[in-house]
Scaffold this motif. Structure first.
Motif, PDB file in Angstrom:
ATOM      1  N   GLY A 183       0.818  -1.203   0.000  1.00  0.00           N
ATOM      2  CA  GLY A 183       0.000   0.000   0.000  1.00  0.00           C
ATOM      3  C   GLY A 183       0.850   1.250   0.000  1.00  0.00           C
ATOM      4  N   HIS A 184       1.942   1.217   0.743  1.00  0.00           N
ATOM      5  CA  HIS A 184       2.903   2.313   0.777  1.00  0.00           C
ATOM      6  C   HIS A 184       3.476   2.551  -0.623  1.00  0.00           C
ATOM      7  CE1 HIS A 184       6.601   4.110   3.110  1.00  0.00           C
ATOM      8  NE2 HIS A 184       6.127   4.937   2.193  1.00  0.00           N
ATOM      9  N   ALA A 185       3.855   1.477  -1.288  1.00  0.00           N
ATOM     10  CA  ALA A 185       4.430   1.579  -2.629  1.00  0.00           C
ATOM     11  C   ALA A 185       3.424   2.151  -3.625  1.00  0.00           C
ATOM     12  CB  ALA A 185       4.909   0.204  -3.083  1.00  0.00           C
ATOM     13  N   TYR A 186       2.174   1.700  -3.535  1.00  0.00           N
ATOM     14  CA  TYR A 186       1.129   2.180  -4.436  1.00  0.00           C
ATOM     15  C   TYR A 186       0.890   3.679  -4.214  1.00  0.00           C
ATOM     16  CZ  TYR A 186      -3.361   2.121  -6.962  1.00  0.00           C
ATOM     17  OH  TYR A 186      -4.401   2.364  -7.856  1.00  0.00           O
ATOM     18  N   LEU A 187       0.818   4.097  -2.960  1.00  0.00           N
ATOM     19  CA  LEU A 187       0.592   5.509  -2.674  1.00  0.00           C
ATOM     20  C   LEU A 187       1.778   6.375  -3.091  1.00  0.00           C
ATOM     21  CD1 LEU A 187      -1.199   5.460   0.805  1.00  0.00           C
ATOM     22  CD2 LEU A 187      -2.199   5.518  -1.480  1.00  0.00           C
TER      23      LEU A 187
END
Length: 495
Positions: free
Chosen positions: A305-309
């Motif tokens: 999720g961190h990477a996507y954001l």
């Protein structure tokens, strides 16, 4: 001042403003269009209410225009979704569900009276058309395989006056699409890669930064060009791999990253409605390899999720640079901006990582339209609209008539407020199924042997689609099924 002079002055001022208004109306007849496509962008923006994401530039553009909360794509895969966008047509045969849809249906065709795309239609009506990046399915608009040399064959042979791309150190469009900061790519590394990267590079250290540079340089050229222009700018992120400069990762605290509110398989469905996250697991060095039997850990879900954001924030910054340049050049006063996500993406929702389903997470995507000519600032439009509707909407806003038949219907009235439309529905197609979205329900019918073949979700009481309630609601199914069948364009037949 004598009364007679006051009246004369008032008359002159009135004539000045009337003349100015008429001039503005004349400009409105042919506004420029900046169309920005963002790959795999679900509604993960601040303007959609996401609690953590940093997307100030897209949010700002939305504040001057309209954000569509119920925009749904026709097909939850890149090439087929873009085929529907470009043609304004729903899929009517199996080829229309494939990433090769544009190549198979458009690339080798001679020019006819029917335009190959809405861009081609604008070109025929006086627009200078420029494509930069991924607008059709190919990363650079040319037809060739992932590991083949760059070709000269255009996916859209009649649409572009100019087709531009800077592949940088990655050499080809497809290498750039799957780029890592060191100049390698998924293909060159034989998929022995992670599905994320925090690169110690500046914005130009990944291809989307180079696309931004091209777009800004071209806007400066177009400023002094006679006649209106259409510029398409296609960004790669947040498509896998979730790679972005580290400074965008640093915007977030990992422990604040939300995870899916429903990472479980919905009740009362066949697993055939889902998939094993094959595209995601193709990045062989991922920390974990989720499937329908084994969800990822909370820690890994937060990392992804961190990477996507971070990828979204990177693209948001690129859009901000283009938006700033548009204003510096004064082009914002006569340019429609469209920001479109080509489909959604499951971030562990329903135990899936990826698109390719007929669930809300794969079908609901970003749509923002900012027009300088309408009174619709900071509006959230809840009307249900489809990707095929974008074609006629842009044509109407550009005062360009359509003489050929398309499936899409203009939704311009729904966001300028002159005619509220509450009867819209959206049709989507994939995995041998058709899905109908109304303001309350999602009804999906699969043409397969595995039962159940009918799924019904109540979006008022169950917005995360956790339980198929079809068997408990035969009357609702009976009422909605004729509407769903209207969307069957000949694509599927009963077993």
């Amino acid at each position: 001042m004598p009364t007679v002079f006051k009246k004369l002055l008032y008359t002159l001022i009135t004539l000045f403003f009337l003349t100015s208004n008429l001039q503005c109306q004349g400009v409105q007849k042919q506004p420029n269009v900046l169309f920005i496509s963002v790959d795999d962008l679900r509604t993960e923006l601040g303007v959609y209410g996401h609690p953590v994401v940093k997307s100030p530039n897209m949010d700002a553009i939305a504040s001057e225009g309209s954000v569509f909360t119920n925009h749904f794509v026709q097909v939850p895969t890149c090439g087929a979704s873009r085929y529907a966008l470009l043609t304004g047509m729903r899929p009517s045969k199996p080829d229309h569900l494939k990433n090769s849809a544009i190549e198979n249906e458009i690339s080798d065709k001679e020019e006819t009276d029917v335009p190959e795309s809405f861009i081609h239609h604008l070109k025929r009506n006086g627009y200078h058309t420029v494509g930069i990046g991924k607008i059709s399915h190919s990363a650079d608009g040319l037809v060739y395989g992932y590991e083949e040399p760059v070709s000269t064959k255009k996916e859209l042979p009649h649409s572009w006056d100019e087709l531009l791309f800077n592949a940088g150190k990655w050499a080809t469009g497809w290498n750039a699409f799957f780029a890592y900061a060191n100049g390698e790519n998924r293909q060159s590394l034989k998929k022995q890669v992670k599905p994320y990267e925090a690169g110690e590079v500046n914005d130009q250290g990944y291809p989307d930064g180079l696309t931004t540079e091209l777009a800004i340089a071209k806007l400066r050229e177009l400023k002094d060009k006679e006649g209106p222009f259409f510029m398409g700018v296609g960004f790669f992120k947040p498509h896998l791999p979730f790679n972005a400069p580290k400074k965008y990762w640093d915007l977030y605290e990992r422990d604040q990253i939300p995870v899916s509110p429903y990472p479980n398989i919905p009740e009362n469905i066949s697993l055939k409605s889902l998939h094993e996250s094959g595209e995601f697991n193709g990045y062989a060095l991922g920390d974990e390899h989720p499937n329908l039997s084994e969800p990822v850990s909370i820690d890994y879900a937060k990392k992804l999720g961190h990477a996507y954001l971070a990828s979204i924030s990177y693209i948001d910054a690129q859009i901000g640079l283009i938006w700033d340049e548009l204003k510096v050049l004064g082009l914002d006063k006569n340019t429609i901006i469209v920001i479109w996500g080509d489909h959604g993406w499951h971030l562990g929702d329903q135990r899936v990582w990826g698109k390719h389903t007929l669930f809300e997470n794969a079908l609901n995507s970003t749509l923002i339209i900012r027009s300088p000519f309408e009174e619709h600032q900071n509006k959230k439009v809840e009307t249900i609209v489809e990707t095929v509707d974008i074609y006629p909407t842009i044509m109407e806003m550009c005062n360009t008539a359509i003489s050929h038949e398309i499936d899409g219907e203009s939704f311009r009235d729904s966001f300028i407020g002159s005619k509220p439309n509450t009867d819209q529905v959206a049709y989507s197609y994939y995995r041998n199924g058709i899905s109908l979205r109304t303001d309350k329900y999602r009804l999906t019918k699969y043409f397969r042997e595995e039962e159940p073949t009918i799924e019904l979700y109540d979006h008022i009481s169950d917005p995360y689609e956790t339980k198929n309630i079809a068997q408990l609601n035969p009357n609702i199914i009976k009422g909605l099924m004729p509407l769903l069948e209207k969307g069957n364009t000949g694509l599927y037949k009963e077993n």
